[in-house]
Design an enzyme around this catalytic site. Structure first.
Site, PDB file in Angstrom:
ATOM      1  N   ASP A  31       0.838  -1.196   0.000  1.00  0.00           N
ATOM      2  CA  ASP A  31       0.000   0.000   0.000  1.00  0.00           C
ATOM      3  C   ASP A  31       0.877   1.251   0.000  1.00  0.00           C
ATOM      4  OD1 ASP A  31      -2.292   1.488   0.032  1.00  0.00           O
ATOM      5  OD2 ASP A  31      -3.014   0.774   1.968  1.00  0.00           O
TER       6      ASP A  31
ATOM      7  N   GLU B  11       2.618   6.945  -2.591  1.00  0.00           N
ATOM      8  CA  GLU B  11       2.300   8.099  -3.451  1.00  0.00           C
ATOM      9  C   GLU B  11       2.828   9.414  -2.863  1.00  0.00           C
ATOM     10  OE1 GLU B  11      -1.058   5.089  -3.499  1.00  0.00           O
ATOM     11  OE2 GLU B  11      -0.240   6.393  -1.937  1.00  0.00           O
TER      12      GLU B  11
ATOM     13  N   ASP C   6      -9.097   3.642  -3.150  1.00  0.00           N
ATOM     14  CA  ASP C   6     -10.213   3.899  -2.227  1.00  0.00           C
ATOM     15  C   ASP C   6     -11.419   4.485  -2.956  1.00  0.00           C
ATOM     16  OD1 ASP C   6      -8.385   3.063  -0.395  1.00  0.00           O
ATOM     17  OD2 ASP C   6      -8.004   5.036   0.460  1.00  0.00           O
TER      18      ASP C   6
END
Length: 766
Positions: free
Chosen positions: A436, A439, A504
């Site tokens: 995960d 970014e 998400d």
């Protein structure tokens, strides 16, 4: 970045200069290409060459059907990395061919050519097929240039560039009706014409113009693609500054891109994979259902057992169980240590899960950040594993984790430490990793361990080195074709380290449509495998949304149930409705269907990897490039070559979809329809528009098959859908090895000797 105010004026605060003509053409230093010297005003007298900027444009053949175009203002600027890892399998040879004619000078790379006009005092570079049958795009007047901000009024001001920004840009022409697609996992309009796109990885969810996976590659409906060869921030104005041009700009002195001639989308993607690498293989077990604990939910071993026992009792096979964030102790993410209060015996727990047969593989959530509350934070600081600020401090902020540091993967020792943490997880039974984040990598006030890298380039490139490290660690431990990630962030080349999921999304039909657009765009950017949070990540899905999302999600290449603050096991969504229309029965039905599709899916997966194309979601234009409607379709997709899927977004079950030219057969009813045409249908939760293309040999597992991994040539059903001579289906085993081919020859099905057991052959009828 916009440099003009409308067509006539320069934007406020900008000074812009353009290549006004091609003054001289010479060989590039490699001797393989052409170097164009382009002054920023037309040279009419000898005195015009003084006090004048020039732009150098180098055009070189890369391989058959691909030319590189490099634009430079000041060639003495330092070239800092990191750079994309191009041609990982080697660069094919291509002879450089240069020819001169009345029209101009032409350089060719096999099927693709560029012609520089010979007209005096003109700037015109056209890209076309070498046989001159296809005009692709053109660099016309005022299409290449550079800009200063704030605007300079005197060349002497450039003696001090510390407070000046320098941009370089190119503008390729857009033809009438031309559409642009790709640029990574983008959730807005499928056709990017009219949009401003910034290629800068961001954690922006699925309902914004930001993207987790910014890929500097786009594809045109006219039969070509363009790959922008830099991981730094790239700003594109796609018919949005000048309506008839795609403008690409970067801050700096250089801009390089490759133009790839297809002409079909398949060929464009195949050639793009030569540049940046083919997608990695994924194991057959990864196609099964993944079940997550969800994000902020509370869980322990008993919770996990209750989930898996509940799924088993409801006849829903789970292939992979995923432990999301709170397998770790609060405030200590991510130090790779199970929270001993909630999981006192993780190794034993994982062993028990696998031993009782409720799950075959286990995945855990990770990220490349380290909260300062973790006991290992001080060790990581002392050993230089974390990114620093320019003054020597560790780069920290309170985004995500309190006092969080970022692992510096330019430090080999930090990479070794990270690998050692992963290996400890593998030792206790973990099989795959969710990578995960990655970014929000800072680009200002940072100092990397490797002083040669450009922090602005590292922002996007971090996704590549992060996922590469984890993927290769998995390969080393489990085998070259057994490694699986569940990654959120990516850049060009990250398709080599599958797989990714869509980030998400909200629990709404609109968010499901956004996710589909994201998956389609990422597929057109060279990624074969993609997944989504079934049911939506944020919020509490209504039962009807959950069930429609289940149908869509089980027809993605990979399928995972995952939420934010609520569980995604079906009985929590609808109060355990035990009817045939309940969430549990719906999930069971679609999970079983995917299991039956595995002989087809896994065979198509091998072809997808080989050709650098998406398995699912595959945009309709890949299969039907000559159908103009196919380039507009963003609510349906292909799964492999032969299956068309149209997800449902209405509570009523009504859906409108398009069938291209040919005969299509409803997978569930056997009813045949002919396209091209639009259709409207209404479906229960057990079906959606799933149509089989004519001339298809579809190999399925036996009726009632519920496993993901089994013998894909034993006891199978072969369905022939209006198959004529030449129709074929590749047969593979559960490792992906080809074991035979079914083919129609002289009206008969050949290759049946490979099939074993009680196989069945059925033929679709009119």
């Amino acid at each position: 970045m916009r440099f003009r105010d409308g067509q006539w004026l320069v934007a406020e605060g900008m000074r812009v200069e353009y290549a006004e003509e091609v003054y001289r053409i010479t060989e590039t230093p490699s001797g393989k290409g052409l170097s164009l010297l382009c002054p920023t005003r037309k040279i009419m007298t000898r005195g015009d060459v003084l006090n004048l900027a020039t732009i150098s444009i180098d055009i070189e053949p890369a391989f058959d059907g691909c030319l590189s175009v490099s634009t430079t203002h000041w060639q003495g600027a330092v070239q800092r990395g990191p750079d994309f890892d191009l041609f990982p399998a080697g660069q094919p040879d291509v002879p450089s061919q240069v020819a001169k004619s009345e029209k101009g000078t032409t350089i060719s790379a096999g099927s693709l050519s560029a012609t520089i006009s010979s007209k005096p005092h003109e700037f015109d570079i056209s890209f076309h097929s070498t046989d001159n049958k296809k005009q692709l795009t053109t660099l016309l007047n005022r299409s290449i240039g550079f800009a200063y901000s704030p605007a300079t009024s005197n060349p002497m001001q450039t003696a001090d560039m510390r407070n000046l920004k320098h941009y370089i840009f190119t503008q390729t022409t857009l033809g009438v009706g031309e559409s642009v697609h790709g640029l990574g996992e983008r959730f807005g309009a499928f056709n990017k014409v009219g949009q401003k796109v910034d290629l800068w990885n961001s954690d922006g969810g699925t309902s914004s113009d930001q993207a987790y996976k910014n890929i500097s590659f786009w594809m045109s409906s006219k039969g070509y693609g363009i790959f922008i060869d830099t991981p730094e921030r790239v700003e594109l104005e796609i018919g949005s500054e000048r309506c008839c041009r795609v403008q690409t700009s970067v801050e700096g002195q250089r801009l390089k891109w490759y133009i790839i001639y297809g002409p079909s989308p398949r060929e464009i993607l195949q050639k793009y994979s030569i540049l940046t690498g083919k997608p990695g293989n994924v194991p057959s077990w990864s196609f099964g259902l993944w079940l997550s604990t969800s994000f902020t939910t509370s869980y322990d071993e008993n919770t996990v057992n209750s989930f898996l026992d509940g799924m088993k009792a409801r006849d829903i096979p789970v292939e992979v169980f995923h432990f999301d964030c709170f397998w770790l102790k609060a405030f200590q993410w991510c130090d790779f240590v199970f929270d001993d209060d909630m999981f006192p015996d993780p190794k034993g727990q994982i062993a028990r899960l696998k031993a009782n047969g409720t799950v075959k593989k286990v995945c855990v959530w990770t990220n490349p950040y380290l909260g300062q509350a973790s006991p290992v934070f001080a060790e990581a600081v002392a050993k230089g594993y974390l990114l620093k600020r320019k003054n020597g401090d560790i780069f920290q902020w309170d985004m995500w984790q309190t006092g969080m540091g970022i692992v510096d993967f330019t430090n080999p020792a930090a990479c070794d430490w990270f690998v050692s943490c992963l290996e400890k997880l593998f030792d206790i039974g973990v099989d795959c990793i969710k990578t995960d984040f990655g970014e929000r990598i800072p680009s200002e006030d940072v100092q990397w361990f490797d002083p040669a890298v450009d922090p602005k380039k590292m922002h996007n490139f971090y996704a590549f080195i992060y996922n590469k490290l984890v993927y290769e660690t998995l390969q080393k431990r489990f085998g070259a074709n057994e490694a699986v990630l569940f990654a959120r962030t990516a850049t060009a080349g990250t398709q080599r380290f599958p797989l990714t999921w869509g980030g998400d999304c909200e629990s709404t039909p609109e968010a499901m449509a956004e996710s589909i657009r994201g998956g389609l765009s990422l597929g057109l950017s060279g990624f074969s495998f993609w997944s989504v949070d079934i049911g939506g990540f944020e919020g509490y899905p209504e039962p009807w949304i959950y069930k429609r999302w289940v149908a869509f999600g089980l027809l993605c290449s990979h399928s995972r149930l995952h939420g934010s603050n609520s569980y995604r096991v079906p009985w929590t969504v609808d109060n355990d409705d035990a009817s045939a229309e309940g969430c549990s029965a719906t999930l069971a039905a679609w999970t079983h269907l995917k299991a039956r599709l595995m002989p087809y899916l896994f065979s198509q997966a091998q072809e997808a990897v080989k050709n650098g194309i998406p398995l699912s979601l595959r945009a309709m234009c890949i299969e039907f490039p000559d159908d103009p409607t196919a380039w507009t379709l963003d609510r349906q997709f292909m799964v492999g070559d032969s299956l068309l899927v149209a997800p449902i977004f209405e509570e009523t079950g009504t859906v409108e979809f398009y069938l291209p030219k040919g005969r299509w057969t409803n997978f569930f009813t056997g009813e045949a329809k002919s396209g091209p045409a639009w259709f409207t249908e209404t479906h229960t939760f057990a079906t959606l528009p799933l149509y089989v293309r004519e001339n298809t040999l579809l190999v399925l597992g036996k009726p009632g098959e519920k496993r993901t991994v089994y013998d894909y040539v034993k006891d199978v059903e072969v369905r022939s859908y209006f198959a004529v001579d030449g129709a074929r289906a590749s047969l593979v085993d559960s490792t992906g090895k080809e074991v035979g081919t079914l083919q129609v020859k002289d009206g008969q099905l050949s290759g049946k000797e490979v099939l074993m057991g009680n196989y069945v052959i059925t033929v679709a009828s009119e």
